[in-house]
Design an enzyme around this catalytic site. Sequence first.
Site, PDB file in Angstrom:
ATOM      1  N   ARG A  65       0.812  -1.225   0.000  1.00  0.00           N
ATOM      2  CA  ARG A  65       0.000   0.000   0.000  1.00  0.00           C
ATOM      3  C   ARG A  65       0.841   1.269   0.000  1.00  0.00           C
ATOM      4  NH1 ARG A  65      -3.082  -2.761   4.102  1.00  0.00           N
ATOM      5  NH2 ARG A  65      -4.549  -4.086   3.041  1.00  0.00           N
ATOM      6  N   GLU A 102       3.120 -11.734  13.532  1.00  0.00           N
ATOM      7  CA  GLU A 102       2.413 -12.521  14.535  1.00  0.00           C
ATOM      8  C   GLU A 102       2.160 -13.941  14.055  1.00  0.00           C
ATOM      9  OE1 GLU A 102      -2.184 -11.537  14.243  1.00  0.00           O
ATOM     10  OE2 GLU A 102      -0.992  -9.721  14.454  1.00  0.00           O
TER      11      GLU A 102
END
Length: 177
Positions: A65, A102
């Site tokens: 992005r 994560e």
Amino acid sequence: MNKNEKLLLLRDAIDTYPDFPKPGIIFRDIFGVFRNIAALRALKDLLIEHILFLEVDLIIALDSRGFLFGPLISLELGKPFLPIRKKGKLPGKVVQRSYELEYGEETFELQTQYIRKKSRVLIVDDLLATGGSMEAAIETVKLTEAEIVECLVIIELTGLKGREKLGVPVHSFIQYD
């Protein structure tokens, strides 16, 4: 339209999706801005107003992005743009830096043949959350001996304290706790 009005228009155009991509997460989606032309113009104005005072040699944006904003900033400043991409996506001589997610590990790469030592770099992305990917981008750029002038993001999730681990100036336009 003044700066506060532009910021309000921008904030209102950012979509919010509770429980995405998993329960308990509130996802802030920058793509709502691209569906609202007035908000997109406001974002462009805010970016330009901010960057005009930065002395940089090179714009570097994060996969993927950040690529929405890096070229625009590059054009406005008249400075080259380079992407930081995920491993295996860039040809030529690259430096790499791995970082923890994560759910696993990721590696960033940056082409080195276009960066001079001591180049003044602006790093751009859409969002700063925990700071893991931005920290990896900073470390990747540092491998080239360039100087990071600032990390510029559109959205910052301040409650996750990502900026605290970066050790370089950070500017965000919209903050959520």
